[in-house]
Design an enzyme around this catalytic site. Structure first.
Site, PDB file in Angstrom:
ATOM      1  N   ASP A 176     -12.445 -15.917   6.212  1.00  0.00           N
ATOM      2  CA  ASP A 176     -11.521 -15.344   5.109  1.00  0.00           C
ATOM      3  C   ASP A 176     -12.608 -14.542   4.057  1.00  0.00           C
ATOM      4  O   ASP A 176     -13.886 -15.942   3.247  1.00  0.00           O
ATOM      5  CB  ASP A 176     -11.168 -16.389   3.913  1.00  0.00           C
ATOM      6  CG  ASP A 176     -10.107 -15.219   2.756  1.00  0.00           C
ATOM      7  OD1 ASP A 176     -10.451 -14.421   3.088  1.00  0.00           O
ATOM      8  OD2 ASP A 176      -9.685 -16.417   1.678  1.00  0.00           O
ATOM      9  N   VAL A 177     -13.317 -13.380   4.418  1.00  0.00           N
ATOM     10  CA  VAL A 177     -14.115 -12.761   3.683  1.00  0.00           C
ATOM     11  C   VAL A 177     -14.124 -12.763   2.033  1.00  0.00           C
ATOM     12  O   VAL A 177     -14.832 -12.147   1.257  1.00  0.00           O
ATOM     13  CB  VAL A 177     -13.709 -11.190   4.069  1.00  0.00           C
ATOM     14  CG1 VAL A 177     -14.766 -11.058   5.751  1.00  0.00           C
ATOM     15  CG2 VAL A 177     -12.874 -10.804   4.065  1.00  0.00           C
ATOM     16  N   SER A 208     -11.776   3.667   3.582  1.00  0.00           N
ATOM     17  CA  SER A 208     -10.142   4.896   3.836  1.00  0.00           C
ATOM     18  C   SER A 208     -10.255   6.521   3.292  1.00  0.00           C
ATOM     19  O   SER A 208     -11.335   6.352   2.617  1.00  0.00           O
ATOM     20  CB  SER A 208      -9.320   4.556   3.189  1.00  0.00           C
ATOM     21  OG  SER A 208      -7.700   4.583   3.702  1.00  0.00           O
ATOM     22  N   TYR A 233      -5.135  -1.002  -3.485  1.00  0.00           N
ATOM     23  CA  TYR A 233      -5.449   0.549  -2.443  1.00  0.00           C
ATOM     24  C   TYR A 233      -6.422   1.064  -2.576  1.00  0.00           C
ATOM     25  O   TYR A 233      -7.900   0.833  -2.050  1.00  0.00           O
ATOM     26  CB  TYR A 233      -4.268   0.683  -0.778  1.00  0.00           C
ATOM     27  CG  TYR A 233      -4.882   0.786   0.636  1.00  0.00           C
ATOM     28  CD1 TYR A 233      -5.469   0.068   1.261  1.00  0.00           C
ATOM     29  CD2 TYR A 233      -5.186   1.302   0.724  1.00  0.00           C
ATOM     30  CE1 TYR A 233      -6.002  -0.539   2.391  1.00  0.00           C
ATOM     31  CE2 TYR A 233      -5.870   1.945   2.187  1.00  0.00           C
ATOM     32  CZ  TYR A 233      -6.205   1.014   3.157  1.00  0.00           C
ATOM     33  OH  TYR A 233      -6.398   0.980   3.789  1.00  0.00           O
ATOM     34  N   LYS A 251     -10.635   0.985  -1.744  1.00  0.00           N
ATOM     35  CA  LYS A 251     -10.900   1.524  -0.897  1.00  0.00           C
ATOM     36  C   LYS A 251     -12.941   2.768  -1.373  1.00  0.00           C
ATOM     37  O   LYS A 251     -13.898   3.140  -0.794  1.00  0.00           O
ATOM     38  CB  LYS A 251     -10.268   2.452   0.534  1.00  0.00           C
ATOM     39  CG  LYS A 251      -9.516   2.110   0.683  1.00  0.00           C
ATOM     40  CD  LYS A 251     -10.885   0.998   1.946  1.00  0.00           C
ATOM     41  CE  LYS A 251      -9.608  -0.453   3.027  1.00  0.00           C
ATOM     42  NZ  LYS A 251     -10.939  -1.038   3.763  1.00  0.00           N
TER      43      LYS A 251
HETATM   44  P1  NAP Z   1      -5.102  -4.745  10.788  1.00  0.00           P
HETATM   45  O1  NAP Z   1      -4.421  -4.158  12.177  1.00  0.00           O
HETATM   46  O2  NAP Z   1      -4.097  -5.454  10.202  1.00  0.00           O
HETATM   47  O3  NAP Z   1      -6.652  -5.586  11.109  1.00  0.00           O
HETATM   48  C1  NAP Z   1      -7.362  -6.259   9.962  1.00  0.00           C
HETATM   49  C2  NAP Z   1      -7.671  -6.993  10.553  1.00  0.00           C
HETATM   50  O4  NAP Z   1      -8.289  -8.380   9.277  1.00  0.00           O
HETATM   51  C3  NAP Z   1      -6.380  -8.517  10.694  1.00  0.00           C
HETATM   52  O5  NAP Z   1      -6.574  -9.720  11.725  1.00  0.00           O
HETATM   53  C4  NAP Z   1      -6.532  -9.316   9.336  1.00  0.00           C
HETATM   54  O6  NAP Z   1      -6.037 -10.567  10.258  1.00  0.00           O
HETATM   55  C5  NAP Z   1      -7.570  -9.645   8.943  1.00  0.00           C
HETATM   56  N1  NAP Z   1      -7.758  -9.783   7.876  1.00  0.00           N
HETATM   57  C6  NAP Z   1      -6.935  -9.522   6.629  1.00  0.00           C
HETATM   58  N2  NAP Z   1      -7.680 -10.167   5.932  1.00  0.00           N
HETATM   59  C7  NAP Z   1      -8.958 -10.999   5.323  1.00  0.00           C
HETATM   60  C8  NAP Z   1      -9.203 -11.583   4.768  1.00  0.00           C
HETATM   61  N3  NAP Z   1      -9.626 -12.280   4.016  1.00  0.00           N
HETATM   62  N4  NAP Z   1     -10.649 -12.289   5.925  1.00  0.00           N
HETATM   63  C9  NAP Z   1     -11.282 -12.425   7.211  1.00  0.00           C
HETATM   64  N5  NAP Z   1     -10.038 -11.435   8.146  1.00  0.00           N
HETATM   65  C10 NAP Z   1      -8.727 -10.491   7.312  1.00  0.00           C
HETATM   66  O7  NAP Z   1      -5.362  -3.244  10.389  1.00  0.00           O
HETATM   67  P2  NAP Z   1      -6.424  -2.469  10.190  1.00  0.00           P
HETATM   68  O8  NAP Z   1      -5.633  -1.186  10.346  1.00  0.00           O
HETATM   69  O9  NAP Z   1      -7.027  -2.953  12.453  1.00  0.00           O
HETATM   70  O10 NAP Z   1      -7.534  -2.250   9.257  1.00  0.00           O
HETATM   71  C11 NAP Z   1      -9.064  -2.481   9.788  1.00  0.00           C
HETATM   72  C12 NAP Z   1      -9.668  -1.403   8.349  1.00  0.00           C
HETATM   73  O11 NAP Z   1      -9.585   0.130   8.755  1.00  0.00           O
HETATM   74  C13 NAP Z   1      -9.268  -2.195   7.082  1.00  0.00           C
HETATM   75  O12 NAP Z   1      -9.736  -2.241   6.383  1.00  0.00           O
HETATM   76  C14 NAP Z   1      -8.400  -1.294   6.231  1.00  0.00           C
HETATM   77  O13 NAP Z   1      -8.040  -0.993   5.139  1.00  0.00           O
HETATM   78  C15 NAP Z   1      -8.952   0.322   7.127  1.00  0.00           C
HETATM   79  N6  NAP Z   1      -8.107   1.228   7.617  1.00  0.00           N
HETATM   80  C16 NAP Z   1      -6.850   1.749   8.123  1.00  0.00           C
HETATM   81  C17 NAP Z   1      -5.699   2.136   8.471  1.00  0.00           C
HETATM   82  C18 NAP Z   1      -5.019   2.555   9.350  1.00  0.00           C
HETATM   83  O14 NAP Z   1      -4.391   3.708   9.214  1.00  0.00           O
HETATM   84  N7  NAP Z   1      -4.798   1.299  10.174  1.00  0.00           N
HETATM   85  C19 NAP Z   1      -6.735   3.635   7.498  1.00  0.00           C
HETATM   86  C20 NAP Z   1      -7.924   3.797   7.315  1.00  0.00           C
HETATM   87  C21 NAP Z   1      -8.321   2.658   6.165  1.00  0.00           C
HETATM   88  P3  NAP Z   1      -4.477 -10.581   9.839  1.00  0.00           P
HETATM   89  O15 NAP Z   1      -3.720 -10.377  10.864  1.00  0.00           O
HETATM   90  O16 NAP Z   1      -4.926 -12.403   9.564  1.00  0.00           O
HETATM   91  O17 NAP Z   1      -3.928 -10.745   8.362  1.00  0.00           O
END
Ligand code: NAP
Length: 249
Positions: free
Chosen positions: A63-64, A141, A154, A158
């Site tokens: 858990d980060v 982001s 959010y 970011k």
């Molecule tokens: P995702 O598919 O929801 O993956 C996020 C992962 O982080 C999940 O496996 C989640 O685990 C894990 N996580 C959540 N809380 C955590 C914690 N406290 N400690 C360790 N792991 C944790 O999201 P994603 O879209 O790949 O996003 C990855 C990153 O890119 C994020 O930082 C997000 O803000 C950024 N981002 C995403 C987008 C987009 O459109 N997708 C756009 C801009 C930036 P659980 O599933 O168990 O919660």
């Protein structure tokens, strides 16, 4: 020989989306990858996939947002795979809310995972990175660069990741550790399930969020992260690299 042959990479949020794609990409280029996630079973699936594809990956629960959990998982991964050369802080959460309805718990959790979690991982791994001229890639982001409706927590988190990235990059400029951020736009991952639209959301305001190019793919962001984390990016530090279909253009 891949760009990461003989190197150890750490990826948080490796159980899903961009983190998963990043772990698979770095493993495919030769890294031994420590796959960290809140959900250890999801991290274990990613690690197993790296092995099926001929690479090397190990799963670690983390858990980060919890300093004890971060230190324990970093100690465990160093013991198992060796000290890290590249650390990709990808774990993140989000939600939409009208600001007047945003609970303090929700605000605190988003800041704790996205911003404090990134800081804790940087702090715990920097001693190793300093010994190995390693580097860090943080997931920011487009929401940290420009405003986005219903996303105060959010966006603040970011924007904080971007400021943290630049601060660390300046602090370690003379000591061989590079620190960068990537800033994706709308990427097709399970994260979007967290972003339920708030009641009465304005379609005109929401239109600001999406690129006419549609969604990007997690593998595309992983490719950018792999470049930034590689020696090809030797002269890149303190940078925020956008991949957002032009929405911050
Ligand atoms: P995702 O598919 O929801 O993956 C996020 C992962 O982080 C999940 O496996 C989640 O685990 C894990 N996580 C959540 N809380 C955590 C914690 N406290 N400690 C360790 N792991 C944790 O999201 P994603 O879209 O790949 O996003 C990855 C990153 O890119 C994020 O930082 C997000 O803000 C950024 N981002 C995403 C987008 C987009 O459109 N997708 C756009 C801009 C930036 P659980 O599933 O168990 O919660």
């Amino acid at each position: 020989m891949g760009r990461f042959t003989g190197k150890v990479a750490v990826v948080t949020g490796a159980g899903s989306g961009i983190g998963r794609a990043t772990a698979l990409r770095l493993a495919s280029e030769g890294a031994a990858v420590a796959c960290l996630d809140l959900a250890e079973d999801a991290a274990a699936k990613t690690a197993a996939r790296t092995c099926e594809e001929g690479g090397q990956g190990r799963a670690f629960a983390c858990d980060v947002s919890d300093p004890v959990s971060v230190l324990a998982s970093v100690e465990a991964l160093v013991g198992n795979l060796g000290p890290p050369d590249a650390v990709c802080n990808i774990a993140g959460i989000g939600m939409f809310a009208h600001t007047v309805d945003q609970t303090l718990d929700g605000w605190d959790r988003i800041l704790a995972v996205n911003l404090t979690g990134t800081f804790l991982m940087c702090q715990a791994t920097l001693p190793y990175l300093l010994e190995r001229s390693g580097n860090i890639v943080n997931a920011a982001s487009n929401a940290g660069i420009k405003g986005q409706p219903y996303s105060a927590a959010y966006c603040a988190s970011k924007g904080g990741v971007i400021a943290l990235t630049r601060a660390l990059a300046c602090e370690y400029l003379e000591r061989g550790v590079r620190i960068n951020a990537v800033a994706p736009g709308g990427i097709d991952t399970p994260m979007h399930a967290q972003f339920a639209l708030p009641e009465g959301a304005s379609p005109a305001l929401l239109a600001r969020i999406m690129s006419p190019m549609g969604f990007g793919r997690p593998e595309e962001v992983a490719g950018l992260i792999a470049f930034v984390a590689s020696d090809e990016a030797r002269y890149v530090t303190g940078s925020v690299l956008s991949m957002d279909g032009g929405i911050t253009a």
